[in-house]
Write a protein that holds these residues in place. Structure first.
Motif, PDB file in Angstrom:
ATOM      1  N   VAL A  54     -14.097 120.543  64.010  1.00 39.77           N
ATOM      2  CA  VAL A  54     -14.336 121.858  64.659  1.00 39.77           C
ATOM      3  C   VAL A  54     -12.918 122.765  65.167  1.00 39.77           C
ATOM      4  CG1 VAL A  54     -15.414 123.316  66.005  1.00 39.77           C
ATOM      5  CG2 VAL A  54     -16.751 121.763  65.154  1.00 39.77           C
ATOM      6  N   VAL A  55     -12.260 121.977  65.996  1.00 38.77           N
ATOM      7  CA  VAL A  55     -10.930 122.794  66.526  1.00 38.77           C
ATOM      8  C   VAL A  55     -10.055 122.738  65.387  1.00 38.77           C
ATOM      9  CG1 VAL A  55      -8.911 121.873  67.931  1.00 38.77           C
ATOM     10  CG2 VAL A  55     -11.200 121.132  68.709  1.00 38.77           C
ATOM     11  N   ALA A  56      -9.848 122.086  64.332  1.00 44.35           N
ATOM     12  CA  ALA A  56      -8.831 122.202  63.429  1.00 44.35           C
ATOM     13  C   ALA A  56      -9.433 122.640  62.050  1.00 44.35           C
ATOM     14  CB  ALA A  56      -7.929 120.671  63.173  1.00 44.35           C
ATOM     15  N   ASP A  57     -10.484 122.940  62.004  1.00 45.50           N
ATOM     16  CA  ASP A  57     -11.094 123.287  60.571  1.00 45.50           C
ATOM     17  C   ASP A  57     -10.706 124.383  59.950  1.00 45.50           C
ATOM     18  OD1 ASP A  57     -13.164 122.227  58.879  1.00 45.50           O
ATOM     19  OD2 ASP A  57     -13.952 124.187  58.911  1.00 45.50           O
ATOM     20  N   SER A  58     -10.578 125.313  60.563  1.00 48.94           N
ATOM     21  CA  SER A  58     -10.181 126.694  60.065  1.00 48.94           C
ATOM     22  C   SER A  58      -8.698 126.773  59.677  1.00 48.94           C
ATOM     23  CB  SER A  58     -10.349 127.891  61.194  1.00 48.94           C
ATOM     24  OG  SER A  58      -9.980 128.953  60.601  1.00 48.94           O
ATOM     25  N   PHE A  59      -7.790 126.303  60.542  1.00 47.64           N
ATOM     26  CA  PHE A  59      -6.323 126.110  60.407  1.00 47.64           C
ATOM     27  C   PHE A  59      -6.011 125.095  58.989  1.00 47.64           C
ATOM     28  CE2 PHE A  59      -2.628 123.397  60.885  1.00 47.64           C
ATOM     29  CZ  PHE A  59      -1.600 124.576  60.791  1.00 47.64           C
ATOM     30  N   TYR A  60      -6.799 124.048  59.027  1.00 41.47           N
ATOM     31  CA  TYR A  60      -6.665 123.271  57.689  1.00 41.47           C
ATOM     32  C   TYR A  60      -7.077 123.836  56.513  1.00 41.47           C
ATOM     33  CZ  TYR A  60      -4.712 119.618  60.794  1.00 41.47           C
ATOM     34  OH  TYR A  60      -3.968 118.686  61.504  1.00 41.47           O
ATOM     35  N   ARG A  61      -8.077 124.313  56.720  1.00 40.65           N
ATOM     36  CA  ARG A  61      -8.647 124.899  55.300  1.00 40.65           C
ATOM     37  C   ARG A  61      -8.001 126.059  54.595  1.00 40.65           C
ATOM     38  NH1 ARG A  61     -13.277 127.455  55.677  1.00 40.65           N
ATOM     39  NH2 ARG A  61     -13.728 127.265  57.796  1.00 40.65           N
ATOM     40  N   GLN A  62      -7.438 126.824  55.755  1.00 41.24           N
ATOM     41  CA  GLN A  62      -6.569 127.948  55.287  1.00 41.24           C
ATOM     42  C   GLN A  62      -5.383 127.286  54.511  1.00 41.24           C
ATOM     43  OE1 GLN A  62      -5.497 130.454  58.431  1.00 41.24           O
ATOM     44  NE2 GLN A  62      -7.346 131.118  58.931  1.00 41.24           N
ATOM     45  N   ILE A  63      -4.787 126.354  54.955  1.00 36.76           N
ATOM     46  CA  ILE A  63      -3.595 125.765  54.178  1.00 36.76           C
ATOM     47  C   ILE A  63      -4.034 124.958  52.929  1.00 36.76           C
ATOM     48  CG2 ILE A  63      -1.900 124.070  54.558  1.00 36.76           C
ATOM     49  CD1 ILE A  63      -1.685 124.887  57.502  1.00 36.76           C
ATOM     50  N   PHE A  64      -5.049 123.960  53.045  1.00 37.74           N
ATOM     51  CA  PHE A  64      -5.450 122.856  52.475  1.00 37.74           C
ATOM     52  C   PHE A  64      -6.457 123.136  51.414  1.00 37.74           C
ATOM     53  CE2 PHE A  64      -2.662 120.740  55.774  1.00 37.74           C
ATOM     54  CZ  PHE A  64      -1.776 120.558  54.783  1.00 37.74           C
ATOM     55  N   GLY A  65      -7.202 124.157  51.697  1.00 36.24           N
ATOM     56  CA  GLY A  65      -8.473 124.438  51.048  1.00 36.24           C
ATOM     57  C   GLY A  65     -10.129 123.754  51.776  1.00 36.24           C
ATOM     58  N   ASP A  66     -11.111 124.254  51.416  1.00 32.89           N
ATOM     59  CA  ASP A  66     -12.221 123.821  51.891  1.00 32.89           C
ATOM     60  C   ASP A  66     -12.522 122.197  51.806  1.00 32.89           C
ATOM     61  OD1 ASP A  66     -12.675 126.198  52.579  1.00 32.89           O
ATOM     62  OD2 ASP A  66     -14.173 126.837  51.158  1.00 32.89           O
ATOM     63  N   ASP A  67     -11.961 121.568  50.992  1.00 33.36           N
ATOM     64  CA  ASP A  67     -12.057 120.175  50.696  1.00 33.36           C
ATOM     65  C   ASP A  67     -11.112 119.413  51.342  1.00 33.36           C
ATOM     66  OD1 ASP A  67      -9.947 120.835  49.130  1.00 33.36           O
ATOM     67  OD2 ASP A  67     -10.728 119.639  47.429  1.00 33.36           O
ATOM     68  N   VAL A  68     -10.267 119.916  52.446  1.00 36.97           N
ATOM     69  CA  VAL A  68      -9.057 119.362  53.167  1.00 36.97           C
ATOM     70  C   VAL A  68      -9.560 117.887  53.809  1.00 36.97           C
ATOM     71  CG1 VAL A  68      -9.601 120.470  55.288  1.00 36.97           C
ATOM     72  CG2 VAL A  68      -7.376 119.527  54.874  1.00 36.97           C
ATOM     73  N   TRP A  69     -10.827 117.804  54.081  1.00 36.18           N
ATOM     74  CA  TRP A  69     -11.080 116.436  54.917  1.00 36.18           C
ATOM     75  C   TRP A  69     -11.292 115.464  53.925  1.00 36.18           C
ATOM     76  CZ3 TRP A  69      -9.997 117.245  59.579  1.00 36.18           C
ATOM     77  CH2 TRP A  69     -10.060 118.494  60.181  1.00 36.18           C
ATOM     78  N   THR A  70     -11.527 115.443  52.616  1.00 40.95           N
ATOM     79  CA  THR A  70     -11.725 114.587  51.802  1.00 40.95           C
ATOM     80  C   THR A  70     -10.449 114.221  51.003  1.00 40.95           C
ATOM     81  OG1 THR A  70     -12.812 115.970  50.134  1.00 40.95           O
ATOM     82  CG2 THR A  70     -14.145 114.816  51.502  1.00 40.95           C
ATOM     83  N   LYS A  71      -9.244 114.886  51.223  1.00 40.89           N
ATOM     84  CA  LYS A  71      -8.030 115.170  50.383  1.00 40.89           C
ATOM     85  C   LYS A  71      -6.946 114.082  51.049  1.00 40.89           C
ATOM     86  CE  LYS A  71      -6.680 119.121  48.569  1.00 40.89           C
ATOM     87  NZ  LYS A  71      -6.245 120.492  48.595  1.00 40.89           N
ATOM     88  N   ASP A  72      -6.121 113.638  50.249  1.00 40.53           N
ATOM     89  CA  ASP A  72      -4.920 112.787  50.667  1.00 40.53           C
ATOM     90  C   ASP A  72      -3.934 114.024  50.615  1.00 40.53           C
ATOM     91  OD1 ASP A  72      -2.725 111.482  51.203  1.00 40.53           O
ATOM     92  OD2 ASP A  72      -2.893 110.128  49.369  1.00 40.53           O
ATOM     93  N   VAL A  73      -3.919 114.910  51.471  1.00 36.00           N
ATOM     94  CA  VAL A  73      -2.840 116.195  51.456  1.00 36.00           C
ATOM     95  C   VAL A  73      -1.591 115.740  51.718  1.00 36.00           C
ATOM     96  CG1 VAL A  73      -4.799 117.702  52.510  1.00 36.00           C
ATOM     97  CG2 VAL A  73      -3.108 116.598  54.016  1.00 36.00           C
ATOM     98  N   TYR A  74      -1.019 114.606  52.203  1.00 36.36           N
ATOM     99  CA  TYR A  74       0.380 114.268  52.476  1.00 36.36           C
ATOM    100  C   TYR A  74       0.640 113.140  51.596  1.00 36.36           C
ATOM    101  CZ  TYR A  74      -0.040 117.290  56.427  1.00 36.36           C
ATOM    102  OH  TYR A  74      -0.201 118.243  57.109  1.00 36.36           O
ATOM    103  N   GLY A  75      -0.261 112.593  50.471  1.00 40.87           N
ATOM    104  CA  GLY A  75       0.335 111.627  49.675  1.00 40.87           C
ATOM    105  C   GLY A  75       0.502 110.148  50.388  1.00 40.87           C
ATOM    106  N   ASN A  76       0.078 109.940  51.413  1.00 52.61           N
ATOM    107  CA  ASN A  76       0.132 108.899  51.981  1.00 52.61           C
ATOM    108  C   ASN A  76      -0.783 107.795  52.029  1.00 52.61           C
ATOM    109  OD1 ASN A  76      -1.813 109.888  53.686  1.00 52.61           O
ATOM    110  ND2 ASN A  76      -0.819 110.012  55.559  1.00 52.61           N
TER     111      ASN A  76
END
Length: 372
Positions: A54-76
């Motif tokens: 909840v704390v980070a949801d809006s921030f991350y979704r703005q940058i990485f999209g609504d599926d941010v939590w299931t994505k490997d956004v940094y390729g690690n």
């Protein structure tokens, strides 16, 4: 509780959830445990993880999209959800370790603090609808436990900090102030980020410019005036005996100067410098450096004490259970809040003033860990 943390907890109240997925976990199952028998339940762990979402949801979704939590956004090779869960488990390990060692530093919670915690938890629960609370696994017991752990963490940290050595000598704290002209000979990077080195003629021109400017500085106080005439911008700074950011040759030259003196031309592999020592002691910078040294000592001591306690504590995470925590949906805050929600927030803010608790460490650590 710390104002920022509790404010965040209240402000994320009145949230709406995009879709109810259900927890799908056994709340009474063990998420982690210590050798001494201390256990952390899945119900509580799920709440803390979902709150971090909840704390980070809006921030991350703005940058990485609504599926941010299931994505490997940094390729690690790790999803954002798994990164947050790992960070939360580290934080819970730390907080429960501190709780288990409160007696070592004579730390306890007052009746007033416990009352403020309970009031803050009630304000948070009142500010959310039941569906959202169910989705993040927020019960009165779990919210109180979360805020209690943060309060203990803050008080334990302060207690450990209080035992650190705060005696910093004037010599160790001293910061000297300087003004510097820099003429880079390192070349530049092209659009493909490849280093393009200077030609011999280009480097010679820079060397000539530096020498000409130096020759025109008849008095150290004229450095800025001469530099401006050549469209060269001076930089200022301070440094102490342990400085490692200045070029070694530059620091050596500065160390040899008295207040108001100008160095010779300093030639290194990447630049030519002219430096002037402005103050033997910059009082403001020295005071700040003294505080920084003390803070570093406190932090180092805290890390050392915590690591000692955790070395053989038998902390064990139930990875199969943690894997069941899902961060697939998204949260949003309504454009306007009703009067009741506003009053709840104000009530919680009042409760915050009555208690000193943990800072925003856990939410921050989760966010930083994800960013790293």
């Amino acid at each position: 509780m710390n104002t920022k943390k509790l404010a965040a907890l209240c402000l994320t109240g009145a949230l709406t959830v995009s879709a109810l997925t259900g927890c799908g976990i056994n709340k009474n199952a063990t998420a982690a445990s210590f050798t001494d028998g201390t256990t952390i339940t899945m119900g509580f762990t799920n709440f803390v993880v979902r709150y971090q979402q909840v704390v980070a949801d809006s921030f991350y979704r703005q940058i990485f999209g609504d599926d941010v939590w299931t994505k490997d956004v940094y390729g690690n090779g790790t999803t954002m959800a798994d990164t947050v869960k790992s960070s939360v488990m580290d934080s819970l390990h730390e907080m429960y370790t501190l709780k288990n060692h409160m007696a070592d530093y004579n730390v306890s919670l007052t009746d007033e603090e416990n009352t403020a915690i309970a009031n803050a938890a009630d304000a948070f629960l009142a500010g959310n609808d039941s569906d959202t609370l169910d989705e993040i696994g927020a019960s009165r017991e779990s919210v109180i436990e979360f805020l209690t752990l943060q309060t203990i963490q803050n008080k334990m940290k302060n207690a450990i900090y209080a035992t650190a050595d705060t005696n910093v000598s004037d010599e160790e704290a001293n910061m000297r102030a300087y003004t510097m002209l820099t003429f880079s000979t390192a070349g530049s990077y092209d659009e493909d980020n490849n280093l393009v080195e200077l030609t011999g003629e280009e480097k010679a021109a820079i060397e000539t410019e530096a020498a000409d400017i130096y020759a025109e500085i008849n008095d150290p106080a004229d450095l800025e005036t001469v530099a401006e005439a050549h469209d060269v911008k001076p930089t200022t700074g301070t440094y102490d005996a342990d400085n490692t950011t200045l070029d070694e040759d530059v620091k050596t030259a500065l160390d040899a100067l008295h207040e108001g003196e100008l160095s010779q031309l300093i030639t290194t592999d990447s630049a030519i410098y002219i430096v002037r020592l402005d103050k033997e002691t910059d009082e403001e910078a020295t005071a700040s450096n003294r505080e920084s040294i003390i803070k570093d000592r406190q932090t180092s001591l805290y890390d050392e004490v915590l690591a000692g306690w955790q070395e053989n504590d038998g902390w064990k995470i139930n990875d199969k259970q943690i894997a069941k925590i899902q961060l697939k949906n998204t949260f949003s805050q309504p454009a306007s809040e009703d009067t009741e929600s506003t009053e709840d927030t104000e009530s919680a803010d009042a409760a915050q003033d009555d208690t000193e608790a943990a800072d925003d460490t856990q939410a921050t650590e989760s966010t930083e860990a994800a960013q790293e």
